[in-house]
Design an enzyme around this catalytic site. Structure first.
Site, PDB file in Angstrom:
ATOM      1  CE1 TYR B 166     -10.340  19.024 -23.746  1.00  0.00           C
ATOM      2  CE2 TYR B 166     -10.118  16.940 -22.303  1.00  0.00           C
ATOM      3  CZ  TYR B 166     -10.377  18.340 -22.293  1.00  0.00           C
ATOM      4  OH  TYR B 166     -10.668  19.041 -21.145  1.00  0.00           O
ATOM      5  CD  GLU B 173     -12.831  11.284 -18.926  1.00  0.00           C
ATOM      6  OE1 GLU B 173     -13.529  12.158 -18.413  1.00  0.00           O
ATOM      7  OE2 GLU B 173     -11.551  11.217 -19.254  1.00  0.00           O
TER       8      GLU B 173
END
Lengths: 280, 244
Positions: B166, B173
């Site tokens: 995660y 990103e």
């Protein structure tokens, strides 16, 4: 100890003495400034003066903030308060006449709402959680700022079809404002003060209420119409977006109201649609 | 923030108790099994593609191009999951699923695809790897759950790998969006300026910055939600083994 209970437009402010002998007088009341309900007096009689007091304030604060916010925010953009647009435009106003008209219409709409909240609406029993208030205010204020920014922008472009378009838009807007007001009055007159009976709304002598023949919630229909008029008048995409979002929300409410009418009244007119005649 | 799109399903199809609600019919289950198998396969293809390209080139650089098409295809295909929730064959929230899938699709198309210059960035590899591993585990988890034959290993992996994947995905990103900023500003990509006849403006550059900022409140919430889920799902098993 003290606790606050928010009941629709009432802020019920209770003060309790720590002595367990005195029971809390917990009630949310209906909005009617004229009718002092018997329950209030009962409570006061049981409580000796000075030790416990229960204050009931009529607090329309929620609606006033929801509606006064957009009114004032729009005006700030209209008058070009500093730091919004480039400094050379500070405290000027647009040279396009439709921008002045738009400001008048927008302000009129929210002043009307404020006055209706104060003098026309009868609110039924219910509570509004604090989270909703925050959400509603963000919605109204946010959209007002977004719309006002573009309409009052130095680079604002007036509608393509000029005066014709603006005139038509104004007619639609005013027609729907009057219509909306008529419906609010009609709904108010349906239920005399203090009464609990619910009735089916019907057209009255006022032609603006004849729409009740085709629609369950014409107040929403007229509201949509007003904003369509304003969109046409300003030819502004954010206004269109606001109109669309409002339309979706009002349709949800209208369908709910329509369904509850159908459930409650056997003889409910079958011709009626929730918000748009024959369509929705 | 959508690296492991794990937290969406409350019950993950059937991995929780035996609550028999008015769930999906046999046809729906068959369809879902096929869907999840296809997606597992798809992401495996991407994984294999990455490995092969790495071995062939000998470097991490520019591996995006070797899996660009399957990545776009299978990540976009995940939009179907929103439909699954809307129709009711999957007991997750439409809004939550929609949000997760849309953010993935946004990164795939509106950032990586649209701004060519970032495609050779290493940050892209970072989130692609995170997504790939996550999705392989997630879709095989769903597949096995639907078939009522969930190996503990898969369950464990689903609720453990996210701990690393995660943050890894989020880092990838964010770095990618950040890398895209100067090009977006220079070219005015997806932006509209005043004056125009719709009296509207949109600055994609500012929008991307806003997106980056939104990770700050959202990522911790999702991460800690997964942590809590992990304790709940894997917690009991540890207790049972202690009893033994």
């Amino acid at each position: 100890h003290v606790y606050l209970q928010y009941s629709n437009c009432f802020l019920v402010f209770h003060v309790f003495v720590s002595d367990p002998q005195w029971y809390p007088a917990r009630q949310s009341i209906r909005l009617d400034p004229k009718g002092k309900s018997l329950k209030d007096e009962d409570v006061l009689q049981h409580l000796p003066v000075g030790t416990t007091a229960t204050f009931y304030f009529r607090d329309l604060g929620v609606f006033l903030t929801e509606y006064a916010g957009p009114l004032l925010i729009y005006l700030m953009f209209y008058f070009r308060v500093p730091f919004i647009y480039a400094p050379k435009y500070d405290f000027t106003t647009s040279k396009h006449w439709v921008v002045h008209l738009a400001c008048m219409c927008h302000s009129f709409h929210y002043v009307k709402r404020l006055l209706e909240t104060l003098f026309v609406h009868r609110f039924s029993h219910g509570t509004m959680p604090l989270r909703n208030i925050f959400k509603n205010c963000t919605y109204y204020w946010g959209f007002a700022a977004w719309m006002a920014y573009y309409i009052n922008h130095p680079l604002y472009t007036p509608p393509i079809y000029g005066e014709q378009q603006i005139r038509l838009a104004l007619i639609v807007f005013l027609f729907c404002q009057i219509g909306n007001f008529s419906i609010h009055i009609a709904l108010r007159n349906l239920r005399p003060p203090g009464s609990k009976t619910r009735k089916i709304p019907y057209p009255t002598k006022n032609p603006f209420t004849w729409i009740f023949l085709l629609v369950s919630c014409p107040n929403y229909t007229y509201e949509l119409g007003s904003w369509l008029g304003f969109t046409l008048m300003t030819q502004c995409l954010p206004v269109a977006a606001f109109t669309l979002v409002g339309f979706i929300q009002m349709t949800v409410w209208a369908k709910g109201k329509h369904r509850s009418y159908l459930k409650e009244f056997r003889d409910y007119p079958t011709l009626r649609s929730p918000i748009l005649p024959f369509i929705l | 923030m959508s690296a492991p799109a794990m937290g969406t399903s409350k019950t993950a199809h059937t991995d929780s108790s035996h609550k028999k609600k008015k769930g999906p019919g046999t046809l729906a289950i068959a369809y879902l099994v096929i869907y999840n198998v296809v997606m597992t396969a798809g992401w495996l293809v991407i994984a294999v593609g990455l490995v092969r390209a790495y071995l062939a080139r000998g470097s991490y650089h520019g591996l995006y191009y070797s899996i660009e098409k399957p990545l776009k295809f299978f990540q976009t295909g995940a939009l179907l999951e929103i439909l699954h929730c809307a129709v009711g064959i999957v007991p997750s929230s439409v809004v939550l699923t929609g949000f997760q899938v849309m953010s993935r699709v946004f990164l795939t198309w509106a950032v990586t695809h649209s701004v060519r210059e970032v495609q050779s960035e290493d940050s892209v590899l970072l989130f692609v790897v995170a997504w790939t591993v996550t999705e392989i585990i997630r879709y095989s988890f769903y597949t096995f759950s639907l078939l009522n034959h969930l190996p503990y290993l898969i369950k464990w992996a689903r609720y453990t790998f996210f701990i690393v994947l995660y943050p890894m995905g989020v880092a990838g990103e964010l770095l990618t969006i950040y890398a895209a900023l100067p090009y977006v500003q220079k070219t005015g990509l997806y932006s509209i300026t005043l004056p125009n006849k719709y009296n509207f403006s949109f600055d994609y550059h500012s929008f991307l910055i806003l997106v980056m900022v939104s990770y700050i409140p959202l990522f911790p919430q999702l991460y800690f939600h997964m942590m809590r889920q992990r304790k709940k799902v894997l917690g009991h098993v540890e207790e049972y083994s202690k009893v033994e």
